[in-house]
Design a protein around this motif. Sequence first.
Motif, PDB file in Angstrom:
ATOM      1  N   TRP A  42       0.847  -1.182   0.000  1.00  0.00           N
ATOM      2  CA  TRP A  42       0.000   0.000   0.000  1.00  0.00           C
ATOM      3  C   TRP A  42       0.885   1.236   0.000  1.00  0.00           C
ATOM      4  O   TRP A  42       1.971   1.255   0.594  1.00  0.00           O
ATOM      5  N   GLU A  43       0.417   2.284  -0.659  1.00  0.00           N
ATOM      6  CA  GLU A  43       1.220   3.500  -0.760  1.00  0.00           C
ATOM      7  C   GLU A  43       1.492   4.113   0.606  1.00  0.00           C
ATOM      8  O   GLU A  43       2.571   4.664   0.851  1.00  0.00           O
ATOM      9  N   GLU A  44       0.559   4.004   1.522  1.00  0.00           N
ATOM     10  CA  GLU A  44       0.773   4.523   2.873  1.00  0.00           C
ATOM     11  C   GLU A  44       1.885   3.747   3.573  1.00  0.00           C
ATOM     12  O   GLU A  44       2.732   4.327   4.258  1.00  0.00           O
ATOM     13  N   SER A  45       1.893   2.428   3.381  1.00  0.00           N
ATOM     14  CA  SER A  45       2.953   1.603   3.974  1.00  0.00           C
ATOM     15  C   SER A  45       4.308   1.940   3.372  1.00  0.00           C
ATOM     16  O   SER A  45       5.320   2.013   4.080  1.00  0.00           O
ATOM     17  N   ARG A  46       4.326   2.136   2.061  1.00  0.00           N
ATOM     18  CA  ARG A  46       5.574   2.500   1.391  1.00  0.00           C
ATOM     19  C   ARG A  46       6.133   3.808   1.977  1.00  0.00           C
ATOM     20  O   ARG A  46       7.320   3.906   2.282  1.00  0.00           O
ATOM     21  N   ALA A  47       5.252   4.794   2.134  1.00  0.00           N
ATOM     22  CA  ALA A  47       5.674   6.092   2.662  1.00  0.00           C
ATOM     23  C   ALA A  47       6.201   5.963   4.092  1.00  0.00           C
ATOM     24  O   ALA A  47       7.185   6.614   4.468  1.00  0.00           O
ATOM     25  N   GLN A  48       5.570   5.121   4.906  1.00  0.00           N
ATOM     26  CA  GLN A  48       5.999   4.938   6.289  1.00  0.00           C
ATOM     27  C   GLN A  48       7.373   4.271   6.363  1.00  0.00           C
ATOM     28  O   GLN A  48       8.203   4.633   7.202  1.00  0.00           O
ATOM     29  N   LEU A  49       7.610   3.304   5.485  1.00  0.00           N
ATOM     30  CA  LEU A  49       8.906   2.622   5.466  1.00  0.00           C
ATOM     31  C   LEU A  49      10.021   3.603   5.103  1.00  0.00           C
ATOM     32  O   LEU A  49      11.092   3.604   5.724  1.00  0.00           O
ATOM     33  N   ILE A  50       9.766   4.434   4.120  1.00  0.00           N
ATOM     34  CA  ILE A  50      10.760   5.424   3.707  1.00  0.00           C
ATOM     35  C   ILE A  50      10.962   6.468   4.804  1.00  0.00           C
ATOM     36  O   ILE A  50      12.089   6.904   5.072  1.00  0.00           O
TER      37      ILE A  50
END
Length: 263
Positions: free
Chosen positions: A13-21
């Motif tokens: 999910w894009e939200e998960s991607r953003a949180q990882l970064i």
Amino acid sequence: MLKKDEFVILNIWEESRAQLIERLDFYHEQAKRRVLEQFRDIEGEAERYAEESYDRRGQWFNPDTDDPASSAEAAWDDGVMHYGLLEDLRKQMILSIAAGMYHEWDKQFRDWLDRELGHNFSLDKLRTDLWKQDVGTLFDMLEMWGWDLRAQPFHEIIDSCRLIVNVYKHGHGPSLSQLKEKYPQYLRSSGSRTSFGSSYLHYNQLEVEEDALSLFHEAFGDFWKYVPSRTVVRKNTTLPAWFEKALTRKPRPKEPPTARKSS
């Protein structure tokens, strides 16, 4: 739209991607600010240390027997030694930050695979094997499913960071030889020669400057930016041999509880 013989094996999910970064950004920024900022003026610290050393020596200075030049030279040597110790510590901190950054990314990566593969496969069988595979083996698996990881600019940077962390942790070993072969810019020349005339390779030649931390940080972020939103495979897709072996392994029978002896 999925075909009848297709399914989503991995998803982000894009939200998960953003949180990882964001987590990687936080680690990099805070490590530089809270750790490396303390080493910005080690030259000045060394000079002050030399001055303090000279003042201490002055307390016992006897003008009839002592040479002022000798005291000044000894104080200067103290300052040089103090600078060397601080510089060595700074380099160790850079390596520690690189190691922490790599391990943070590595755990993020495996956690994500663990969650996503758990939607379609039994983690009771798979999880242990998934976590003990090296990163290269996991990359092989993803390339089987259509990723093009090793063609991406970030791949070599992540690979170099992996080898650096292994050398920093273990010293001599295969990673040191691989680092010399693939990324010699991270090894300073020792100038030492064996009796056969070849260069002597030692783990203490490992040298990573602060600029490399930004390079590693950017590569880890680029990895997560590259991850496809969906990885779609056919239902009869090929699985790695270790993956299939883990899924077909029979669980160990539970041992009966031993009776507790009465005291």
